[in-house]
Design a protein around this motif. Structure first.
Motif, PDB file in Angstrom:
ATOM      1  N   ASN A   8       0.804  -1.225   0.000  1.00 49.81           N
ATOM      2  CA  ASN A   8       0.000   0.000   0.000  1.00 49.81           C
ATOM      3  C   ASN A   8       0.835   1.273   0.000  1.00 49.81           C
ATOM      4  OD1 ASN A   8      -2.692  -0.028  -0.280  1.00 49.81           O
ATOM      5  ND2 ASN A   8      -3.188  -0.188   1.889  1.00 49.81           N
ATOM      6  N   SER A   9       2.137   1.139  -0.059  1.00 50.08           N
ATOM      7  CA  SER A   9       3.009   2.323  -0.041  1.00 50.08           C
ATOM      8  C   SER A   9       3.058   2.945  -1.432  1.00 50.08           C
ATOM      9  CB  SER A   9       4.408   1.882   0.407  1.00 50.08           C
ATOM     10  OG  SER A   9       5.403   2.622  -0.268  1.00 50.08           O
ATOM     11  N   SER A  10       2.733   4.242  -1.506  1.00 43.62           N
ATOM     12  CA  SER A  10       2.701   4.883  -2.827  1.00 43.62           C
ATOM     13  C   SER A  10       4.110   5.061  -3.393  1.00 43.62           C
ATOM     14  CB  SER A  10       1.950   6.208  -2.769  1.00 43.62           C
ATOM     15  OG  SER A  10       2.585   7.107  -1.915  1.00 43.62           O
ATOM     16  N   THR A  11       5.094   5.202  -2.510  1.00 43.10           N
ATOM     17  CA  THR A  11       6.465   5.360  -3.022  1.00 43.10           C
ATOM     18  C   THR A  11       6.978   4.019  -3.581  1.00 43.10           C
ATOM     19  OG1 THR A  11       7.275   5.078  -0.764  1.00 43.10           O
ATOM     20  CG2 THR A  11       7.041   7.336  -1.571  1.00 43.10           C
ATOM     21  N   SER A  12       6.588   2.921  -2.917  1.00 45.81           N
ATOM     22  CA  SER A  12       6.944   1.594  -3.446  1.00 45.81           C
ATOM     23  C   SER A  12       6.238   1.344  -4.778  1.00 45.81           C
ATOM     24  CB  SER A  12       6.520   0.490  -2.469  1.00 45.81           C
ATOM     25  OG  SER A  12       7.083   0.669  -1.198  1.00 45.81           O
ATOM     26  N   TYR A  13       4.997   1.782  -4.835  1.00 43.51           N
ATOM     27  CA  TYR A  13       4.156   1.635  -6.043  1.00 43.51           C
ATOM     28  C   TYR A  13       4.852   2.334  -7.228  1.00 43.51           C
ATOM     29  CZ  TYR A  13      -0.754   1.741  -8.066  1.00 43.51           C
ATOM     30  OH  TYR A  13      -1.912   1.597  -8.789  1.00 43.51           O
ATOM     31  N   ARG A  14       5.448   3.513  -6.977  1.00 42.15           N
ATOM     32  CA  ARG A  14       6.180   4.209  -8.061  1.00 42.15           C
ATOM     33  C   ARG A  14       7.267   3.305  -8.645  1.00 42.15           C
ATOM     34  NH1 ARG A  14       7.795   9.289  -4.289  1.00 42.15           N
ATOM     35  NH2 ARG A  14       5.712  10.099  -3.936  1.00 42.15           N
ATOM     36  N   VAL A  15       8.046   2.704  -7.743  1.00 42.57           N
ATOM     37  CA  VAL A  15       9.166   1.871  -8.208  1.00 42.57           C
ATOM     38  C   VAL A  15       8.646   0.617  -8.912  1.00 42.57           C
ATOM     39  CG1 VAL A  15      11.166   0.507  -7.459  1.00 42.57           C
ATOM     40  CG2 VAL A  15      10.751   2.776  -6.468  1.00 42.57           C
ATOM     41  N   HIS A  38       9.772  -1.569   9.034  1.00 38.75           N
ATOM     42  CA  HIS A  38      10.759  -0.667   8.419  1.00 38.75           C
ATOM     43  C   HIS A  38      11.650   0.000   9.462  1.00 38.75           C
ATOM     44  CE1 HIS A  38       7.367   1.717   9.692  1.00 38.75           C
ATOM     45  NE2 HIS A  38       7.946   2.859   9.368  1.00 38.75           N
ATOM     46  N   ARG A  39      11.290  -0.142  10.721  1.00 38.95           N
ATOM     47  CA  ARG A  39      12.091   0.454  11.796  1.00 38.95           C
ATOM     48  C   ARG A  39      12.997  -0.572  12.481  1.00 38.95           C
ATOM     49  NH1 ARG A  39      10.862   5.461  12.584  1.00 38.95           N
ATOM     50  NH2 ARG A  39       8.855   6.251  11.871  1.00 38.95           N
ATOM     51  N   ALA A  40      12.866  -1.846  12.090  1.00 38.76           N
ATOM     52  CA  ALA A  40      13.686  -2.904  12.705  1.00 38.76           C
ATOM     53  C   ALA A  40      15.156  -2.627  12.428  1.00 38.76           C
ATOM     54  CB  ALA A  40      13.274  -4.262  12.149  1.00 38.76           C
ATOM     55  N   VAL A  53      10.158   2.463   3.114  1.00 43.11           N
ATOM     56  CA  VAL A  53      10.145   1.736   1.842  1.00 43.11           C
ATOM     57  C   VAL A  53       9.879   2.747   0.746  1.00 43.11           C
ATOM     58  CG1 VAL A  53       9.469  -0.556   2.656  1.00 43.11           C
ATOM     59  CG2 VAL A  53       7.687   1.153   2.237  1.00 43.11           C
ATOM     60  N   PRO A  54      10.362   2.508  -0.451  1.00 44.33           N
ATOM     61  CA  PRO A  54      11.031   1.303  -0.944  1.00 44.33           C
ATOM     62  C   PRO A  54      12.553   1.365  -0.744  1.00 44.33           C
ATOM     63  CG  PRO A  54      10.774   2.830  -2.738  1.00 44.33           C
ATOM     64  CD  PRO A  54      10.172   3.498  -1.540  1.00 44.33           C
ATOM     65  N   ALA A  55      13.167   0.174  -0.981  1.00 43.70           N
ATOM     66  CA  ALA A  55      14.620   0.102  -1.120  1.00 43.70           C
ATOM     67  C   ALA A  55      14.908  -0.925  -2.209  1.00 43.70           C
ATOM     68  CB  ALA A  55      15.255  -0.312   0.190  1.00 43.70           C
ATOM     69  N   ASN A 108       1.630  13.745   4.282  1.00 42.88           N
ATOM     70  CA  ASN A 108       0.618  12.738   4.604  1.00 42.88           C
ATOM     71  C   ASN A 108       1.224  11.355   4.813  1.00 42.88           C
ATOM     72  OD1 ASN A 108      -1.615  14.347   4.752  1.00 42.88           O
ATOM     73  ND2 ASN A 108      -2.211  14.092   2.617  1.00 42.88           N
ATOM     74  N   ASN A 109       2.524  11.324   5.056  1.00 39.45           N
ATOM     75  CA  ASN A 109       3.208  10.048   5.279  1.00 39.45           C
ATOM     76  C   ASN A 109       2.758   9.440   6.619  1.00 39.45           C
ATOM     77  OD1 ASN A 109       4.953   7.953   4.866  1.00 39.45           O
ATOM     78  ND2 ASN A 109       6.800   9.198   4.814  1.00 39.45           N
ATOM     79  N   LEU A 110       2.899   8.118   6.713  1.00 35.64           N
ATOM     80  CA  LEU A 110       2.460   7.392   7.916  1.00 35.64           C
ATOM     81  C   LEU A 110       3.022   8.007   9.196  1.00 35.64           C
ATOM     82  CD1 LEU A 110       1.060   4.857   9.147  1.00 35.64           C
ATOM     83  CD2 LEU A 110       3.213   3.634   8.777  1.00 35.64           C
ATOM     84  N   ARG A 111       4.326   8.333   9.195  1.00 34.28           N
ATOM     85  CA  ARG A 111       4.939   8.811  10.442  1.00 34.28           C
ATOM     86  C   ARG A 111       4.394  10.187  10.840  1.00 34.28           C
ATOM     87  NH1 ARG A 111       9.649  10.076   6.767  1.00 34.28           N
ATOM     88  NH2 ARG A 111       9.677   7.860   6.366  1.00 34.28           N
ATOM     89  N   VAL A 112       3.983  10.972   9.862  1.00 30.99           N
ATOM     90  CA  VAL A 112       3.413  12.293  10.149  1.00 30.99           C
ATOM     91  C   VAL A 112       1.998  12.122  10.726  1.00 30.99           C
ATOM     92  CG1 VAL A 112       2.620  14.448   9.083  1.00 30.99           C
ATOM     93  CG2 VAL A 112       4.811  13.451   8.418  1.00 30.99           C
TER      94      VAL A 112
HETATM   95  N1  LIG Z   1      10.973  10.187  -0.022  1.00 31.01           N
HETATM   96  C1  LIG Z   1      10.918   8.774   0.224  1.00 31.01           C
HETATM   97  C2  LIG Z   1       9.757   8.486   1.155  1.00 31.01           C
HETATM   98  C3  LIG Z   1       9.718   7.029   1.565  1.00 31.01           C
HETATM   99  C4  LIG Z   1       8.611   6.811   2.595  1.00 31.01           C
HETATM  100  O1  LIG Z   1       8.507   7.552   3.573  1.00 31.01           O
HETATM  101  N2  LIG Z   1       7.795   5.764   2.356  1.00 31.01           N
HETATM  102  C5  LIG Z   1       6.690   5.530   3.236  1.00 31.01           C
HETATM  103  C6  LIG Z   1       5.676   4.627   2.607  1.00 31.01           C
HETATM  104  S1  LIG Z   1       4.886   5.373   1.240  1.00 31.01           S
HETATM  105  C7  LIG Z   1       7.191   4.900   4.514  1.00 31.01           C
HETATM  106  O2  LIG Z   1       8.025   4.030   4.496  1.00 31.01           O
HETATM  107  N3  LIG Z   1       6.621   5.358   5.632  1.00 31.01           N
HETATM  108  C8  LIG Z   1       6.965   4.843   6.905  1.00 31.01           C
HETATM  109  C9  LIG Z   1       6.758   5.865   7.981  1.00 31.01           C
HETATM  110  O3  LIG Z   1       6.295   6.967   7.701  1.00 31.01           O
HETATM  111  O4  LIG Z   1       7.073   5.525   9.125  1.00 31.01           O
HETATM  112  C10 LIG Z   1      10.803   8.003  -1.105  1.00 31.01           C
HETATM  113  O5  LIG Z   1      10.336   8.598  -2.073  1.00 31.01           O
HETATM  114  O6  LIG Z   1      11.207   6.835  -1.155  1.00 31.01           O
END
Ligand SMILES: N[C@@H](CCC(=O)N[C@@H](CS)C(=O)NCC(=O)O)C(=O)O
Length: 213
Positions: A8-15, A38-40, A53-55, A108-112
């Motif tokens: 469901n991550s939009s940044t992963s979806y881009r890749v 992702h914090r492990a 993510v992504p990596a 609008n990121n999850l951590r925010v």
């Molecule tokens: N600028 C980074 C943003 C990566 C990012 O923050 N991805 C989100 C998912 S879309 C994430 O891992 N969020 C985890 C969090 O906010 O704790 C990129 O484009 O890869």
């Protein structure tokens, strides 16, 4: 290559879209950001120091940041090119891509959203209002960019670029969150066109091995 992604991550979806457009196969590793994988320590130390993510891992080369990954893929396999080479076309594509990736996605990121709720005590309604506000601001700007500079069925012309690769996941995310987007006529026309393309379909969240309903 290995891709660390959350369905469901939009940044992963881009890749995922970029990989599919280029016909590049990867070993897919789901990283569940809802439960903090992702914090492990082993992920942050061994895969992505940004704790997100992504990596992408290519041999002993590890890379985070979706736009850097897509740029790397564009250098490795230029066909089809997602970031044009001609200076003005390239700048135009980056302008729209950054409007989404730098202005819209981070607020609008999850951590925010978690910080708003867990630390500042925002209610679910306040969190939704925050999300909808920044989506509206962001897509109004993207709509104006498309109005002034867009052409063809894709953001810029007859073939997908990084701009479309950023637009589709951001729209999909906003629709999932219940935002009303019909006012952004050009944004939605590009979305509908792009979302029917086989590479964009293959990259959809529901088609990933880590998908959960
Ligand atoms: N600028 C980074 C943003 C990566 C990012 O923050 N991805 C989100 C998912 S879309 C994430 O891992 N969020 C985890 C969090 O906010 O704790 C990129 O484009 O890869």
């Amino acid at each position: 290559m290995q891709l660390y992604s959350f369905f469901n991550s939009s940044t992963s979806y881009r890749v995922r879209i970029a990989l599919a457009l280029k016909g590049l196969a990867v070993d897919y590793h789901g990283v569940n950001i809802r439960i903090g994988e992702h914090r492990a320590d082993d992920y942050v130390q061994g895969i992505n120091p940004s704790a997100s993510v992504p990596a992408l891992v290519d041999g002993d080369f590890r890379l985070g940041q979706s736009l850097a990954i897509i740029d790397y893929l564009d250098q490795l396999q230029p066909a089809p090119r997602l970031i044009p080479q001609e200076p003005q076309a390239r700048a135009r594509v980056l302008e729209l891509s950054h409007a989404i990736a730098c202005d819209m996605h981070p607020v609008n990121n999850l951590r925010v959203l978690k910080y708003l709720q867990d630390v500042l005590g925002a209610s679910a309604a306040q969190k939704s209002a925050w999300y909808a506000h920044w989506i509206a601001e962001g897509f109004a700007a993207v709509e104006r960019l498309l109005e002034q500079h867009g052409h063809g069925p894709w953001c810029f012309g007859e073939a997908p670029t990084l701009a479309d690769v950023c637009l589709v996941p951001q729209v999909a995310n906003a629709l999932r969150m219940g935002c009303e987007l019909s006012a952004y006529r050009r944004v939605m026309a590009v979305y509908v066109h792009a979302d029917a393309h086989p590479a964009f379909i293959a990259a959809q969240p529901t088609r990933q091995t880590d998908f959960q309903a």
